[in-house]
Structure formats: structure tokens, C-alpha cells
Design an enzyme around this catalytic site. Structure first.
Site, PDB file in Angstrom:
ATOM      1  N   LYS A   9      -4.698   6.123   0.591  1.00  0.00           N
ATOM      2  CA  LYS A   9      -5.620   4.999   0.443  1.00  0.00           C
ATOM      3  C   LYS A   9      -7.027   5.536   0.707  1.00  0.00           C
ATOM      4  O   LYS A   9      -7.169   6.369   1.585  1.00  0.00           O
ATOM      5  CB  LYS A   9      -5.304   3.896   1.464  1.00  0.00           C
ATOM      6  CG  LYS A   9      -3.909   3.295   1.326  1.00  0.00           C
ATOM      7  CD  LYS A   9      -3.604   2.374   2.512  1.00  0.00           C
ATOM      8  CE  LYS A   9      -2.141   1.956   2.520  1.00  0.00           C
ATOM      9  NZ  LYS A   9      -1.748   1.193   3.709  1.00  0.00           N
ATOM     10  N   THR A  56       0.295  -0.422  16.326  1.00  0.00           N
ATOM     11  CA  THR A  56       0.575   0.948  16.766  1.00  0.00           C
ATOM     12  C   THR A  56      -0.707   1.744  16.998  1.00  0.00           C
ATOM     13  O   THR A  56      -0.641   2.868  17.503  1.00  0.00           O
ATOM     14  CB  THR A  56       1.430   1.677  15.712  1.00  0.00           C
ATOM     15  OG1 THR A  56       0.959   1.282  14.439  1.00  0.00           O
ATOM     16  CG2 THR A  56       2.893   1.354  15.850  1.00  0.00           C
ATOM     17  N   GLU A  82      -3.471  -6.182   4.469  1.00  0.00           N
ATOM     18  CA  GLU A  82      -4.066  -4.929   4.975  1.00  0.00           C
ATOM     19  C   GLU A  82      -5.047  -5.188   6.102  1.00  0.00           C
ATOM     20  O   GLU A  82      -5.729  -6.216   6.100  1.00  0.00           O
ATOM     21  CB  GLU A  82      -4.860  -4.272   3.840  1.00  0.00           C
ATOM     22  CG  GLU A  82      -4.214  -3.091   3.198  1.00  0.00           C
ATOM     23  CD  GLU A  82      -4.051  -1.875   4.084  1.00  0.00           C
ATOM     24  OE1 GLU A  82      -4.659  -1.826   5.176  1.00  0.00           O
ATOM     25  OE2 GLU A  82      -3.319  -0.961   3.688  1.00  0.00           O
ATOM     26  N   ASP A  83      -5.177  -4.245   7.026  1.00  0.00           N
ATOM     27  CA  ASP A  83      -6.203  -4.376   8.073  1.00  0.00           C
ATOM     28  C   ASP A  83      -7.295  -3.310   7.945  1.00  0.00           C
ATOM     29  O   ASP A  83      -8.252  -3.341   8.718  1.00  0.00           O
ATOM     30  CB  ASP A  83      -5.577  -4.276   9.471  1.00  0.00           C
ATOM     31  CG  ASP A  83      -5.087  -2.873   9.764  1.00  0.00           C
ATOM     32  OD1 ASP A  83      -4.483  -2.250   8.876  1.00  0.00           O
ATOM     33  OD2 ASP A  83      -5.328  -2.393  10.886  1.00  0.00           O
ATOM     34  N   LYS A 114      -8.190   4.396  11.312  1.00  0.00           N
ATOM     35  CA  LYS A 114      -7.365   3.299  10.781  1.00  0.00           C
ATOM     36  C   LYS A 114      -7.053   3.510   9.300  1.00  0.00           C
ATOM     37  O   LYS A 114      -7.971   3.683   8.490  1.00  0.00           O
ATOM     38  CB  LYS A 114      -8.124   1.974  10.915  1.00  0.00           C
ATOM     39  CG  LYS A 114      -7.616   1.085  12.013  1.00  0.00           C
ATOM     40  CD  LYS A 114      -8.231  -0.295  11.855  1.00  0.00           C
ATOM     41  CE  LYS A 114      -7.934  -1.166  13.051  1.00  0.00           C
ATOM     42  NZ  LYS A 114      -8.596  -2.473  12.923  1.00  0.00           N
ATOM     43  N   ASP A 141       0.944  -3.584   4.545  1.00  0.00           N
ATOM     44  CA  ASP A 141       0.622  -2.406   5.338  1.00  0.00           C
ATOM     45  C   ASP A 141       1.436  -2.531   6.638  1.00  0.00           C
ATOM     46  O   ASP A 141       1.898  -3.622   6.977  1.00  0.00           O
ATOM     47  CB  ASP A 141      -0.887  -2.404   5.617  1.00  0.00           C
ATOM     48  CG  ASP A 141      -1.299  -1.294   6.550  1.00  0.00           C
ATOM     49  OD1 ASP A 141      -0.850  -0.152   6.348  1.00  0.00           O
ATOM     50  OD2 ASP A 141      -2.073  -1.558   7.497  1.00  0.00           O
ATOM     51  N   LEU A 142       1.619  -1.440   7.351  1.00  0.00           N
ATOM     52  CA  LEU A 142       2.422  -1.490   8.588  1.00  0.00           C
ATOM     53  C   LEU A 142       1.548  -1.553   9.843  1.00  0.00           C
ATOM     54  O   LEU A 142       1.515  -2.561  10.555  1.00  0.00           O
ATOM     55  CB  LEU A 142       3.335  -0.253   8.654  1.00  0.00           C
ATOM     56  CG  LEU A 142       4.166  -0.106   9.928  1.00  0.00           C
ATOM     57  CD1 LEU A 142       5.207  -1.221  10.046  1.00  0.00           C
ATOM     58  CD2 LEU A 142       4.866   1.259   9.954  1.00  0.00           C
ATOM     59  N   ASP A 143       0.811  -0.444  10.091  1.00  0.00           N
ATOM     60  CA  ASP A 143       0.049  -0.327  11.328  1.00  0.00           C
ATOM     61  C   ASP A 143      -1.139  -1.296  11.316  1.00  0.00           C
ATOM     62  O   ASP A 143      -2.000  -1.207  10.442  1.00  0.00           O
ATOM     63  CB  ASP A 143      -0.475   1.109  11.500  1.00  0.00           C
ATOM     64  CG  ASP A 143       0.671   2.118  11.604  1.00  0.00           C
ATOM     65  OD1 ASP A 143       1.563   1.894  12.434  1.00  0.00           O
ATOM     66  OD2 ASP A 143       0.675   3.112  10.852  1.00  0.00           O
ATOM     67  N   SER A 181       2.666   1.817   3.298  1.00  0.00           N
ATOM     68  CA  SER A 181       2.000   2.371   4.487  1.00  0.00           C
ATOM     69  C   SER A 181       1.665   3.847   4.319  1.00  0.00           C
ATOM     70  O   SER A 181       2.385   4.575   3.640  1.00  0.00           O
ATOM     71  CB  SER A 181       2.948   2.218   5.687  1.00  0.00           C
ATOM     72  OG  SER A 181       2.507   2.964   6.786  1.00  0.00           O
ATOM     73  N   ALA A 182       0.599   4.270   4.994  1.00  0.00           N
ATOM     74  CA  ALA A 182       0.223   5.693   4.995  1.00  0.00           C
ATOM     75  C   ALA A 182       1.072   6.495   5.972  1.00  0.00           C
ATOM     76  O   ALA A 182       1.058   7.726   5.957  1.00  0.00           O
ATOM     77  CB  ALA A 182      -1.250   5.835   5.387  1.00  0.00           C
TER      78      ALA A 182
HETATM   79  C1  BG6 Z   1      -1.694   4.575   9.101  1.00  0.00           C
HETATM   80  C2  BG6 Z   1      -2.482   4.411  10.389  1.00  0.00           C
HETATM   81  O1  BG6 Z   1      -0.942   3.438   8.853  1.00  0.00           O
HETATM   82  O2  BG6 Z   1      -0.838   5.700   9.195  1.00  0.00           O
HETATM   83  C3  BG6 Z   1      -3.248   5.686  10.685  1.00  0.00           C
HETATM   84  O3  BG6 Z   1      -3.390   3.326  10.255  1.00  0.00           O
HETATM   85  C4  BG6 Z   1      -2.262   6.860  10.736  1.00  0.00           C
HETATM   86  O4  BG6 Z   1      -3.924   5.549  11.910  1.00  0.00           O
HETATM   87  C5  BG6 Z   1      -1.488   6.935   9.430  1.00  0.00           C
HETATM   88  O5  BG6 Z   1      -2.969   8.080  10.953  1.00  0.00           O
HETATM   89  C6  BG6 Z   1      -0.466   8.069   9.412  1.00  0.00           C
HETATM   90  O6  BG6 Z   1       0.533   7.795  10.352  1.00  0.00           O
HETATM   91  P1  BG6 Z   1       1.660   8.811  10.813  1.00  0.00           P
HETATM   92  O7  BG6 Z   1       2.642   7.936  11.525  1.00  0.00           O
HETATM   93  O8  BG6 Z   1       2.241   9.437   9.587  1.00  0.00           O
HETATM   94  O9  BG6 Z   1       1.017   9.828  11.703  1.00  0.00           O
HETATM   95 MG    MG Z   2      -3.222  -0.576   8.834  1.00  0.00          MG
END
Ligand code: BG6
Ligand code: MG
Length: 218
Positions: free
Chosen positions: A146, A18, A170-171, A46, A10-12, A115-116
Site C-alpha cells: 500500500k 496491534t 482502513e486506518d 502505520k 485492513d487488520l492492524d 493487510s500488509a
Molecule cells: C501493517 C501495520 O498492517 O503491517 C504495520 O500497520 C506493519 O505497522 C505491517 O509494519 C507489517 O506487519 P508484520 O506483521 O508483517 O511485521
Molecule cells: Mg492499519
């Protein structure tokens, strides 16, 4: 050469923190709509997609908007978020992550991003990690968010690995559920109670000791 295991990150909240920038942008948006948005509220976002995040925020403020108004708020929120992202540097890579990626490289273990976020490639570029991943799956590539397993299954496919040989880091609860649903090993980073469905739980990203990794991979 080990080819029997791969990682999907996962990224964030795993590679970079972030969440604090998402928080600033969502809070300003809520304030402009006339209500408070707290750090506790931010926890609810999250791992959640941008569109769903706005819906949750509007539920918190009990605000009803038209589709057009929502679209323009999503653009506004992302513009502010990107103003923070654009200032990011490699200093914002979470502790232990660079060492972990070095370990995987040395041991010929492939890794992908799952990542989402639709901003994932930009964030990776800003922190100097874009070219290190064998594959990147982000919010632009999936139709189901997810806790659906889609993002990780596409990641496994791109890595040409069987799901059961993939290890997800993942967090978010939704992310752990997605990894488990994909029949992958899941490593939760954060609160043990919150992430109790994970195969392994680490308090933070400094937990990837060589012993832990050796045990995991062999
Ligand atoms: C996820 C974050 O990785 O990405 C969420 O945990 C965020 O908080 C989601 O809303 C979507 O991110 P983005 O950058 O497309 O707005
Ligand atoms: Mg995350």
C-alpha cells in the site's frame, strides 16, 4: 440475499490494535541501537511493510547497517512482536467489529482481509476470527505495498467481486490511497484531517451503526 457488495478489512488498527505491540518491539530495537523511538515516530510506520518500517526507523536514528545486520534485526523485531501477539485473545478485537461482522454474516455480505502484515493469519487465529473471512490477502501475497492497490484488487478477485462493489475499511493514509486507486469505496477509521481522501470517515470502530451500513449497502 445480497451479493452486490463486499467488504475488505485492513487488520492492524481496524480489527485489532496491534500498533502498541509493534511500538514496543521497534522501540526496544531503537534503544538497543542507541536512540529514542517515540509514539509519534511509530505513527509513521502505520500500514507500512516490515522491511520499509526498519528503513524508516534507521533513518530516524541516522544509523547505517549492512543487509545482513538488517535481516537479523528484522528477525529480532518480529520475534519480540510475536511474543506479544501470542498472548492476544478475542478481548483485543476493537469495539464494534464483532457486531459489524455479525451484521455482514446475517445479510450475506462477504468480507475479506487485506493487510500488509505477514503475521495476519496468526493474529486472526489468536483472536478467534480466522475462519470468518471468505478470503485472506496478507503481506505474503503481495509484491507491491500500500498505497499500491494490489492487496485490495487480489481481495476483490478472491471474493469474485468487481472493485467498484468493494468497500475497504482502513486506518492508514496509504491504505485509503490504495482503496481509492483500486476504484473501491473507502472508509477511514480515525482522524478526519489525516484520512480526508476517504469516501467516508468514522472516528473509531464503533461508528458502524445499522443506519450507516444500510445506507452504504443499499
Ligand atoms: C501493517 C501495520 O498492517 O503491517 C504495520 O500497520 C506493519 O505497522 C505491517 O509494519 C507489517 O506487519 P508484520 O506483521 O508483517 O511485521
Ligand atoms: Mg492499519
Amino acid at each position: 440475499m445480497k451479493k452486490d457488495k463486499a467488504f475488505i478489512f485492513d487488520l492492524d488498527g481496524v480489527i485489532v490494535d496491534t500498533a502498541k505491540y509493534h511500538f514496543l518491539a521497534w522501540r526496544n530495537l531503537a534503544n538497543s541501537l542507541g536512540f529514542e523511538f517515540t509514539e509519534a515516530h511509530n505513527e509513521l510506520l502505520k500500514g507500512v511493510s516490515r522491511v520499509r518500517s526498519l528503513e524508516i526507523l534507521l533513518e530516524i536514528g541516522k544509523v547505517a547497517l549492512t543487509e545482513d545486520q538488517k535481516q537479523s534485526l528484522l528477525i529480532k523485531k518480529n520475534e519480540e512482536y510475536l511474543s506479544y501477539v501470542n498472548k492476544m485473545t478475542a478481548d483485543e478485537i476493537l469495539p464494534g467489529i464483532s457486531k459489524l461482522l455479525d451484521y455482514l454474516d446475517v445479510n450475506n455480505i462477504k468480507y475479506a482481509l487485506g493487510s500488509a502484515s505477514k503475521n495476519a493469519p496468526l493474529i486472526l487465529e489468536k483472536v478467534g476470527l480466522l475462519n470468518r473471512f471468505s478470503a485472506i490477502v496478507d503481506g505474503n501475497d503481495v509484491s507491491k505495498a500500500k498505497p499500491d492497490s494490489e492487496v485490495f484488487l487480489i481481495g476483490a478477485q478472491k471474493l469474485q467481486m468487481k472493485p467498484e462493489n468493494c468497500i475497504v475499511v482502513e486506518d492508514a493514509i496509504a491504505g485509503i490511497e490504495a482503496a481509492n486507486a483500486a476504484n473501491m469505496v473507502s472508509i477511514g477509521i480515525g482522524d478526519a484531517e489525516l484520512l480526508k481522501k476517504a469516501t467516508y470517515i468514522l472516528k473509531d470502530t464503533t461508528g458502524f451503526t445499522n443506519d450507516f451500513l444500510k445506507n452504504l449497502i443499499n
